[in-house]
Design a protein around this motif. Structure first.
Motif, PDB file in Angstrom:
ATOM      1  N   TYR A   1      31.275  38.599  40.545  1.00 29.51           N
ATOM      2  CA  TYR A   1      32.424  37.912  39.954  1.00 29.51           C
ATOM      3  C   TYR A   1      32.151  37.488  38.515  1.00 29.51           C
ATOM      4  O   TYR A   1      31.050  37.032  38.173  1.00 29.51           O
TER       5      TYR A   1
ATOM      6  N   MET B   1      34.284  36.439  34.469  1.00 33.96           N
ATOM      7  CA  MET B   1      35.437  35.800  33.823  1.00 33.96           C
ATOM      8  C   MET B   1      35.576  36.311  32.390  1.00 33.96           C
ATOM      9  O   MET B   1      34.571  36.536  31.706  1.00 33.96           O
TER      10      MET B   1
ATOM     11  N   GLU C   1      42.652  40.654  44.736  1.00 37.54           N
ATOM     12  CA  GLU C   1      42.246  40.038  43.474  1.00 37.54           C
ATOM     13  C   GLU C   1      42.694  38.584  43.369  1.00 37.54           C
ATOM     14  O   GLU C   1      41.970  37.723  42.880  1.00 37.54           O
ATOM     15  N   ASN C   2      43.896  38.289  43.834  1.00 35.71           N
ATOM     16  CA  ASN C   2      44.430  36.936  43.672  1.00 35.71           C
ATOM     17  C   ASN C   2      44.024  35.982  44.789  1.00 35.71           C
ATOM     18  O   ASN C   2      44.399  34.813  44.780  1.00 35.71           O
TER      19      ASN C   2
ATOM     20  N   TYR D   1      40.938  35.011  45.524  1.00 38.33           N
ATOM     21  CA  TYR D   1      39.864  34.134  45.072  1.00 38.33           C
ATOM     22  C   TYR D   1      39.965  33.988  43.559  1.00 38.33           C
ATOM     23  O   TYR D   1      39.685  34.930  42.815  1.00 38.33           O
ATOM     24  N   GLN D   2      40.421  32.826  43.130  1.00 36.63           N
ATOM     25  CA  GLN D   2      40.548  32.503  41.721  1.00 36.63           C
ATOM     26  C   GLN D   2      39.983  31.100  41.497  1.00 36.63           C
ATOM     27  O   GLN D   2      40.137  30.225  42.344  1.00 36.63           O
ATOM     28  N   THR D   3      39.346  30.883  40.362  1.00 38.66           N
ATOM     29  CA  THR D   3      38.803  29.558  40.073  1.00 38.66           C
ATOM     30  C   THR D   3      39.932  28.601  39.677  1.00 38.66           C
ATOM     31  O   THR D   3      41.018  29.033  39.266  1.00 38.66           O
TER      32      THR D   3
ATOM     33  N   THR E   1      41.035  28.962  36.047  1.00 36.54           N
ATOM     34  CA  THR E   1      41.864  30.156  35.817  1.00 36.54           C
ATOM     35  C   THR E   1      43.322  29.859  36.145  1.00 36.54           C
ATOM     36  O   THR E   1      44.226  30.181  35.372  1.00 36.54           O
ATOM     37  N   GLN E   2      43.536  29.231  37.289  1.00 39.01           N
ATOM     38  CA  GLN E   2      44.906  28.973  37.725  1.00 39.01           C
ATOM     39  C   GLN E   2      45.583  27.878  36.914  1.00 39.01           C
ATOM     40  O   GLN E   2      46.799  27.861  36.787  1.00 39.01           O
TER      41      GLN E   2
ATOM     42  N   PHE F   1      39.968  36.200  35.921  1.00 41.19           N
ATOM     43  CA  PHE F   1      38.812  36.113  36.821  1.00 41.19           C
ATOM     44  C   PHE F   1      38.905  37.213  37.868  1.00 41.19           C
ATOM     45  O   PHE F   1      39.990  37.523  38.369  1.00 41.19           O
ATOM     46  N   GLY F   2      37.779  37.803  38.191  1.00 41.64           N
ATOM     47  CA  GLY F   2      37.797  38.837  39.225  1.00 41.64           C
ATOM     48  C   GLY F   2      36.421  39.427  39.448  1.00 41.64           C
ATOM     49  O   GLY F   2      35.415  38.930  38.934  1.00 41.64           O
TER      50      GLY F   2
ATOM     51  N   HIS G   1      40.270  45.554  39.341  1.00 41.51           N
ATOM     52  CA  HIS G   1      40.529  44.191  38.897  1.00 41.51           C
ATOM     53  C   HIS G   1      40.733  44.150  37.378  1.00 41.51           C
ATOM     54  O   HIS G   1      40.064  44.872  36.623  1.00 41.51           O
TER      55      HIS G   1
END
Length: 266
Positions: free
Chosen positions: A8, A10, A180-181, A183-185, A188-189, A198-199, A206
């Motif tokens: 992972y 960023m 992909e969506n 798991y996002q930090t 990021t969101q 992020f990916g 991704h």
């Protein structure tokens, strides 16, 4: 899809970042990062995500400003030998080869702070005090992240608990892979400008992988010439990338001398 597990990473678009600090606030709320009434002393404050202010150094009206968010770089080093991981005598921090994330286990840490000295990005913080939460705030802390006690080091984990939650949901649904969506930090969101992507850098589908173009043969160096990493010359192979159309930003945030020295080694 790569067979080398997940990695992972960023990408932060510095041309989009406005320095609003939403990423910092979201990070602190998500990870129960302690704070004090007076945060002006940065030697004792804790900011897993910190936004730095850069300038081109020119007087008005030619002054330009750039804001640079800095989480933990999740360095890979050589085969997982991140600087902080290599020096920790307590195995309180480790490199997870299944995700590429550098973990932090506060209950193992005894506060020697070797990891802080080894980190070239100043992304690790020592708890000088036990956290003191404002009245009523304890009830709103995240139940997924344990608050840390005084005497230990802490840092950004790419919101690893979110990865665990997403994988638990996937297993329940008889899946082994995440969308992909899924798991996002938190940073990021929370970014209102969409400056953070992020990916999985090992997944060619991704967005972060398509934009960065990590070169696995050279420690994940970006193939995209507009993308760069901080302190490339150190060989820490971080998984946080930056991009900017402004040359002065790339020179200042990267390392101009290192870029020239390493250009022929790529």
């Amino acid at each position: 899809m790569s067979n080398h597990g997940k990695k992972y990473g960023m990408l932060i678009d510095l041309d989009k970042c406005t320095g609003c600090g939403s990423c910092m606030v979201a990070c602190m709320a998500e990870n129960n990062v302690p704070f004090k009434k007076d945060e002006s002393n940065k030697l004792v404050s804790i900011t897993w995500m910190r936004v730095y202010r850069l300038t081109n150094g020119k007087p008005f009206p030619d002054t330009e400003i750039c804001y640079l968010p800095r989480p933990c770089m999740q360095c890979e080093g050589e085969h997982g030998h991140s600087p902080c991981v290599s020096v920790c005598p307590a195995v309180a921090t480790d490199y997870d080869f299944s995700t590429g994330i550098v973990s932090q286990i506060p209950t193992r840490c005894f506060g020697c702070r070797y990891c802080m000295a080894a980190c070239p990005y100043h992304a690790r913080y020592f708890n000088w005090y036990d956290p003191i939460w404002p009245k009523g705030m304890k009830e709103s802390l995240s139940p997924h992240v344990s608050p840390r006690m005084r005497g230990v080091v802490e840092k950004c984990t790419f919101c690893f608990h979110r990865y665990q939650q997403a994988m638990e949901k996937a297993y329940y649904e008889s899946r082994e892979e995440l969308e992909e969506n899924e798991y996002q930090t938190a940073c990021t969101q929370a970014c209102p400008a969409g400056a953070i992507i992020f990916g999985d850098l090992n997944n060619p589908d991704h967005t972060v992988t398509r934009v960065v173009g990590p070169d696995d043969a050279h420690g994940g160096r970006p193939k995209n010439p507009a993308v760069f990493r901080l302190l490339e010359r150190l060989g820490t192979n971080p998984k946080v990338y930056y991009t900017s159309t402004r040359e002065w930003v790339r020179r200042q945030a990267d390392n101009d001398a290192a870029r020239g020295e390493n250009a022929g080694r790529h």
